[in-house]
Write an enzyme that holds these catalytic residues in place. Structure first.
Site, short mmCIF file in Angstrom:
data_model
loop_
_atom_site.label_atom_id
_atom_site.label_comp_id
_atom_site.label_asym_id
_atom_site.label_seq_id
_atom_site.Cartn_x
_atom_site.Cartn_y
_atom_site.Cartn_z
N GLN A 136 -19.16 -30.49 -54.30
CA GLN A 136 -17.78 -30.94 -54.54
C GLN A 136 -17.63 -32.42 -54.24
O GLN A 136 -17.05 -33.16 -55.03
CB GLN A 136 -16.81 -30.12 -53.68
CG GLN A 136 -15.35 -30.47 -53.87
CD GLN A 136 -14.88 -31.54 -52.92
OE1 GLN A 136 -15.20 -31.54 -51.74
NE2 GLN A 136 -14.11 -32.47 -53.44
N ASN A 181 -19.99 -34.78 -54.19
CA ASN A 181 -20.73 -35.55 -55.19
C ASN A 181 -19.96 -35.62 -56.51
O ASN A 181 -19.90 -36.68 -57.14
CB ASN A 181 -22.11 -34.93 -55.43
CG ASN A 181 -23.02 -35.09 -54.24
OD1 ASN A 181 -22.75 -35.83 -53.31
ND2 ASN A 181 -24.12 -34.35 -54.26
N ARG A 193 -13.28 -20.59 -45.67
CA ARG A 193 -12.76 -19.30 -45.19
C ARG A 193 -13.88 -18.29 -45.01
O ARG A 193 -13.93 -17.58 -44.01
CB ARG A 193 -11.70 -18.77 -46.14
CG ARG A 193 -10.42 -19.56 -46.11
CD ARG A 193 -9.40 -19.01 -47.07
NE ARG A 193 -8.22 -19.86 -47.11
CZ ARG A 193 -7.37 -19.90 -48.11
NH1 ARG A 193 -7.55 -19.12 -49.18
NH2 ARG A 193 -6.33 -20.69 -48.07
N ARG A 205 -29.75 -27.92 -59.04
CA ARG A 205 -28.79 -28.97 -59.38
C ARG A 205 -29.44 -30.07 -60.20
O ARG A 205 -28.74 -30.88 -60.82
CB ARG A 205 -28.18 -29.56 -58.12
CG ARG A 205 -29.09 -30.53 -57.40
CD ARG A 205 -28.59 -30.93 -56.03
NE ARG A 205 -29.25 -32.08 -55.49
CZ ARG A 205 -30.50 -32.14 -55.06
NH1 ARG A 205 -31.27 -31.07 -55.12
NH2 ARG A 205 -31.00 -33.26 -54.58
#
Length: 145
Positions: free
Chosen positions: A53, A55, A31, A104
């Site tokens: 998401q 992964n 969005r 990450r």
């Protein structure tokens, strides 16, 4: 029997809620960046959220299988504690990846390490069961004798 699986069930529910949170983050990002499905590309900010998401979803079945095997065959408390650590590392992975792809790395290494510990606990627990059930060997008695 429920007293032997209640911790595993609780961690499983937390994991499902975490996955739902990750799914919602992708919806919000779609969005915010105006990216309609089925598109999966866009600004780097969107792509990092989307990849984090995906992964996380890819590893979730592996995590669940190892959590339950380690909990049932090795030790429920240890498996549940490792499960919580894994879920926390996965959350840190998601938020880190959302900010920058380099953020990450540390959480993914921790999460992967936890998965390997769950693999080892599962394998040892299943081996112990097989030796006791099919060969009549109690490894714990042999080790303490």
């Amino acid at each position: 029997m429920l007293d032997q699986i209640h911790l595993l069930a609780a961690v499983t529910v937390l994991g499902v809620l975490e996955q739902a949170y990750f799914f919602l983050q992708v919806i919000y990002a779609r969005r915010a960046f105006g990216i309609s499905p089925p598109k999966t590309s866009g600004p780097p900010e969107f792509e990092r959220i989307f990849r984090a998401q995906v992964n996380s979803s890819e590893y979730f079945p592996i995590f669940l299988a190892l959590l339950w095997q380690a909990g049932l065959f090795f030790h429920q408390g240890l498996a549940a504690a490792l499960g919580l650590l894994y879920l926390y590392s996965r959350y840190c992975y998601f938020t880190g990846y959302k900010a920058s792809s380099s953020k990450r790395l540390a959480p993914i290494y921790i999460g992967t390490g936890v998965l390997w510990i769950l693999v080892a606990a599962s394998a040892l627990g299943i081996l112990h069961f097989f030796l006791g059930h099919y060969a009549g060997l109690n490894v714990l008695q042999l080790l303490t004798a």
